[in-house]
Design a protein around this motif. Structure first.
Motif, PDB file in Angstrom:
ATOM      1  N   VAL A   1       0.842  -1.199   0.000  1.00 16.47           N
ATOM      2  CA  VAL A   1       0.000   0.000   0.000  1.00 16.47           C
ATOM      3  C   VAL A   1       0.877   1.249   0.000  1.00 16.47           C
ATOM      4  O   VAL A   1       0.568   2.236  -0.680  1.00 16.47           O
ATOM      5  N   LYS A   2       1.988   1.203   0.728  1.00 21.26           N
ATOM      6  CA  LYS A   2       2.903   2.345   0.765  1.00 21.26           C
ATOM      7  C   LYS A   2       3.434   2.653  -0.631  1.00 21.26           C
ATOM      8  O   LYS A   2       3.587   3.818  -1.002  1.00 21.26           O
ATOM      9  N   ALA A   3       3.707   1.627  -1.410  1.00 17.52           N
ATOM     10  CA  ALA A   3       4.226   1.837  -2.762  1.00 17.52           C
ATOM     11  C   ALA A   3       3.231   2.603  -3.619  1.00 17.52           C
ATOM     12  O   ALA A   3       3.588   3.588  -4.274  1.00 17.52           O
TER      13      ALA A   3
ATOM     14  N   VAL B   1       1.113  10.223  -4.261  1.00 13.03           N
ATOM     15  CA  VAL B   1       1.533  11.512  -3.698  1.00 13.03           C
ATOM     16  C   VAL B   1       2.500  12.207  -4.662  1.00 13.03           C
ATOM     17  O   VAL B   1       2.349  13.405  -4.945  1.00 13.03           O
ATOM     18  N   PHE B   2       3.475  11.474  -5.179  1.00 14.48           N
ATOM     19  CA  PHE B   2       4.392  12.077  -6.141  1.00 14.48           C
ATOM     20  C   PHE B   2       3.651  12.512  -7.406  1.00 14.48           C
ATOM     21  O   PHE B   2       3.932  13.570  -7.961  1.00 14.48           O
TER      22      PHE B   2
ATOM     23  N   VAL C   1       7.164   8.020   6.083  1.00 16.86           N
ATOM     24  CA  VAL C   1       6.642   9.048   5.191  1.00 16.86           C
ATOM     25  C   VAL C   1       5.365   9.554   5.846  1.00 16.86           C
ATOM     26  O   VAL C   1       4.333   8.875   5.786  1.00 16.86           O
ATOM     27  N   PRO C   2       5.414  10.723   6.503  1.00 13.06           N
ATOM     28  CA  PRO C   2       4.306  11.155   7.363  1.00 13.06           C
ATOM     29  C   PRO C   2       2.906  11.039   6.759  1.00 13.06           C
ATOM     30  O   PRO C   2       2.043  10.399   7.335  1.00 13.06           O
ATOM     31  N   ILE C   3       2.649  11.605   5.623  1.00 14.26           N
ATOM     32  CA  ILE C   3       1.310  11.570   5.030  1.00 14.26           C
ATOM     33  C   ILE C   3       0.919  10.130   4.694  1.00 14.26           C
ATOM     34  O   ILE C   3      -0.169   9.667   5.025  1.00 14.26           O
TER      35      ILE C   3
END
Length: 138
Positions: free
Chosen positions: A51-53, A59-60, A127-129
């Motif tokens: 999910v982080k990927a 986000v990018f 990665v905060p967000i």
């Protein structure tokens, strides 16, 4: 010894592959891998990495699209200035904005490569967000 995923490879290698694949293959690859991991794998860390990927990719993409919009707006004002014969040239400003998108792309590439190396070690980068969203919904 590394714990294996249901695919038969180490879960760290799978997580690293998802980060590299998201970087190289974009949303189709990342989406398919996230679906696979969420539906078939039991390991919570692996689910969070998958999910982080995709969330990091989103986000990018958001920032890249926001910056890509700025040269269009500047060009519009430049065209308006030309029509009104105001003598304003937007070329330097749009070129500067394009340099910003290049920097974001370089940072994105380095960041995904670092995330993949960290995943090989069963680690990650906060990665905060992104991590806040993962903790809340995964």
């Amino acid at each position: 010894m590394m714990e294996k995923s249901k695919l038969g490879i180490a879960k760290e290698l799978l997580a690293a592959g998802i980060f590299v694949g998201a970087l190289a293959g974009g949303y189709v690859f990342a989406g398919l891998m996230v679906l696979y991991v969420l539906l078939k794998e039991d390991d919570q860390w692996l689910k969070e990495m998958a999910v982080k990927a995709i969330v990091t990719l989103m986000v990018f993409s958001f920032f890249m699209n926001a910056v890509y919009l700025l040269p269009d707006v500047v060009r519009w004002f430049g065209t308006l200035a030309n029509v009104l014969d105001a003598g304003w040239d937007s070329y330097k400003l749009t070129s500067g904005l394009e340099l910003i998108t290049d920097v974001i792309d370089i940072v994105r590439t380095i960041f995904f490569l670092v995330l993949s190396v960290k995943a090989l070690k069963h680690q990650t980068i906060n990665v905060p967000i992104v991590d806040d969203l993962i903790k809340k919904y995964v």
